[in-house]
Write an enzyme that holds these catalytic residues in place. Sequence first.
Site, PDB file in Angstrom:
ATOM      1  CE  LYS A  13       2.065 -38.988  14.295  1.00  0.00           C
ATOM      2  NZ  LYS A  13       2.345 -39.123  12.592  1.00  0.00           N
ATOM      3  NE  ARG A  86       8.147 -40.512  14.500  1.00  0.00           N
ATOM      4  CZ  ARG A  86       7.652 -39.326  14.610  1.00  0.00           C
ATOM      5  NH1 ARG A  86       6.656 -39.444  15.277  1.00  0.00           N
ATOM      6  NH2 ARG A  86       7.440 -38.968  13.627  1.00  0.00           N
ATOM      7  NE  ARG A 125       4.039 -31.033   7.166  1.00  0.00           N
ATOM      8  CZ  ARG A 125       4.475 -31.562   7.805  1.00  0.00           C
ATOM      9  NH1 ARG A 125       3.635 -31.343   9.297  1.00  0.00           N
ATOM     10  NH2 ARG A 125       4.861 -32.307   8.391  1.00  0.00           N
ATOM     11  NE  ARG A 131       8.202 -30.291   9.390  1.00  0.00           N
ATOM     12  CZ  ARG A 131       7.839 -31.484  10.143  1.00  0.00           C
ATOM     13  NH1 ARG A 131       6.904 -30.666  10.703  1.00  0.00           N
ATOM     14  NH2 ARG A 131       7.778 -32.143  10.526  1.00  0.00           N
ATOM     15  NE  ARG A 142       9.291 -36.668   7.738  1.00  0.00           N
ATOM     16  CZ  ARG A 142       8.806 -35.854   7.846  1.00  0.00           C
ATOM     17  NH1 ARG A 142       8.053 -35.294   6.359  1.00  0.00           N
ATOM     18  NH2 ARG A 142       6.921 -35.670   8.031  1.00  0.00           N
TER      19      ARG A 142
HETATM   20  P1  B4P Z   1       0.170 -33.536   9.563  1.00  0.00           P
HETATM   21  O1  B4P Z   1      -0.582 -34.977   9.517  1.00  0.00           O
HETATM   22  O2  B4P Z   1      -0.642 -33.086  11.126  1.00  0.00           O
HETATM   23  O3  B4P Z   1       1.614 -34.127  10.430  1.00  0.00           O
HETATM   24  P2  B4P Z   1       2.556 -35.371  11.260  1.00  0.00           P
HETATM   25  O4  B4P Z   1       2.115 -36.513  11.222  1.00  0.00           O
HETATM   26  O5  B4P Z   1       1.887 -35.013  13.017  1.00  0.00           O
HETATM   27  O6  B4P Z   1       4.016 -35.035  11.506  1.00  0.00           O
HETATM   28  P3  B4P Z   1       5.057 -35.999  10.924  1.00  0.00           P
HETATM   29  O7  B4P Z   1       4.887 -36.900  11.586  1.00  0.00           O
HETATM   30  O8  B4P Z   1       5.655 -35.435  10.209  1.00  0.00           O
HETATM   31  O9  B4P Z   1       6.276 -35.330  12.570  1.00  0.00           O
HETATM   32  P4  B4P Z   1       6.806 -35.073  13.530  1.00  0.00           P
HETATM   33  O10 B4P Z   1       6.639 -33.798  13.893  1.00  0.00           O
HETATM   34  O11 B4P Z   1       5.487 -35.818  14.335  1.00  0.00           O
HETATM   35  O12 B4P Z   1       0.279 -33.003   8.948  1.00  0.00           O
HETATM   36  C1  B4P Z   1       0.958 -33.767   7.378  1.00  0.00           C
HETATM   37  C2  B4P Z   1       0.222 -32.244   6.851  1.00  0.00           C
HETATM   38  O13 B4P Z   1      -0.647 -32.913   6.310  1.00  0.00           O
HETATM   39  C3  B4P Z   1      -0.270 -31.652   7.430  1.00  0.00           C
HETATM   40  O14 B4P Z   1       0.115 -30.121   6.064  1.00  0.00           O
HETATM   41  C4  B4P Z   1      -1.326 -30.959   6.893  1.00  0.00           C
HETATM   42  O15 B4P Z   1      -2.057 -29.541   6.810  1.00  0.00           O
HETATM   43  C5  B4P Z   1      -1.971 -32.077   5.873  1.00  0.00           C
HETATM   44  N1  B4P Z   1      -3.342 -32.459   6.843  1.00  0.00           N
HETATM   45  C6  B4P Z   1      -3.690 -33.350   7.854  1.00  0.00           C
HETATM   46  N2  B4P Z   1      -5.247 -33.804   7.538  1.00  0.00           N
HETATM   47  C7  B4P Z   1      -5.022 -33.982   6.658  1.00  0.00           C
HETATM   48  C8  B4P Z   1      -6.338 -33.820   5.856  1.00  0.00           C
HETATM   49  N3  B4P Z   1      -7.674 -34.968   6.208  1.00  0.00           N
HETATM   50  N4  B4P Z   1      -6.393 -34.264   3.875  1.00  0.00           N
HETATM   51  C9  B4P Z   1      -5.806 -33.147   3.377  1.00  0.00           C
HETATM   52  N5  B4P Z   1      -3.954 -32.927   4.521  1.00  0.00           N
HETATM   53  C10 B4P Z   1      -4.215 -33.064   5.536  1.00  0.00           C
HETATM   54  O16 B4P Z   1       7.945 -36.096  13.649  1.00  0.00           O
HETATM   55  C11 B4P Z   1       9.490 -34.881  12.924  1.00  0.00           C
HETATM   56  C12 B4P Z   1      10.433 -35.395  13.000  1.00  0.00           C
HETATM   57  O17 B4P Z   1      10.468 -35.261  14.456  1.00  0.00           O
HETATM   58  C13 B4P Z   1      10.825 -37.513  12.714  1.00  0.00           C
HETATM   59  O18 B4P Z   1      10.744 -37.929  12.232  1.00  0.00           O
HETATM   60  C14 B4P Z   1      11.729 -37.316  14.065  1.00  0.00           C
HETATM   61  O19 B4P Z   1      13.087 -37.193  13.584  1.00  0.00           O
HETATM   62  C15 B4P Z   1      11.466 -36.631  15.126  1.00  0.00           C
HETATM   63  N6  B4P Z   1      10.375 -37.227  16.264  1.00  0.00           N
HETATM   64  C16 B4P Z   1       9.771 -36.708  16.214  1.00  0.00           C
HETATM   65  N7  B4P Z   1       8.732 -37.754  17.249  1.00  0.00           N
HETATM   66  C17 B4P Z   1      10.178 -38.870  17.895  1.00  0.00           C
HETATM   67  C18 B4P Z   1       9.912 -39.727  18.567  1.00  0.00           C
HETATM   68  N8  B4P Z   1       9.462 -40.244  19.173  1.00  0.00           N
HETATM   69  N9  B4P Z   1      11.112 -40.697  18.976  1.00  0.00           N
HETATM   70  C19 B4P Z   1      12.139 -40.351  17.538  1.00  0.00           C
HETATM   71  N10 B4P Z   1      12.120 -39.283  17.247  1.00  0.00           N
HETATM   72  C20 B4P Z   1      10.819 -38.605  17.157  1.00  0.00           C
END
Ligand code: B4P
Length: 187
Positions: A13, A86, A125, A131, A142
Amino acid sequence: MRIVLLGAPGSGKGTQAENIVKTYDITHLSTGDMLRAEVSAGTELGKQAKAIMESGGLVSDEIVLGMIEGRINAAASGFLLDGFPRNLAQAAELDKMLERLEKPLQLVIFFDVDFEEIVRRLIERGQQQGRADDNEETIRKRLAVYEEQTAPLIEYYTEQGKLQKVIGVGDIATIGERIKAVIEAAK
Ligand code: B4P
């Protein structure tokens, strides 16, 4: 455009959001980024969120809703929500908020990625960026939280007729093209 990106942690995302907001000139609202900024600034909110995030749980709805409402209000030319909502309570509050503003969601893009691939990406990552929540134990937690609390949103938005699924496995540019096609069709 008013868009939600839905998917498990590590489904891509945040990665795809960066390009989408540039292409469509809309505001990127990532609750994960906002919370990490609060943690690194050492604010009261950040102190409350830190331990929960490091354990892989969800921060309270009250905190997250408080952070997001004003920013949605201010995003006059449209927004891309990344990591929010979420759970069903957050989704219902978002709907109410957008109804008040007369700016309903137009599209929810669901990133379909298998958990094995997700674990691989997040461990990588963790090794590269250090992180705190990207270690194997927290990642499992998670994903369990995702299945229990976030995955029900797939049905919620399908019933509203707003959900479009994108296969989130493949190279980043190809997935970006799939997303663009879905957005163009919804415009
Ligand atoms: P991303 O996929 O970009 O990570 P994310 O889902 O956006 O983030 P995540 O869900 O982990 O954490 P968030 O910040 O929302 O990237 C993942 C990895 O994959 C990267 O290294 C990227 O380079 C790689 N990648 C991407 N595309 C690829 C591809 N096509 N092929 C190979 N590799 C690829 O949330 C963190 C924490 O914050 C949560 O656990 C929670 O505690 C809190 N939080 C956030 N929002 C909340 C909410 N609404 N309610 C309650 N708690 C919340």
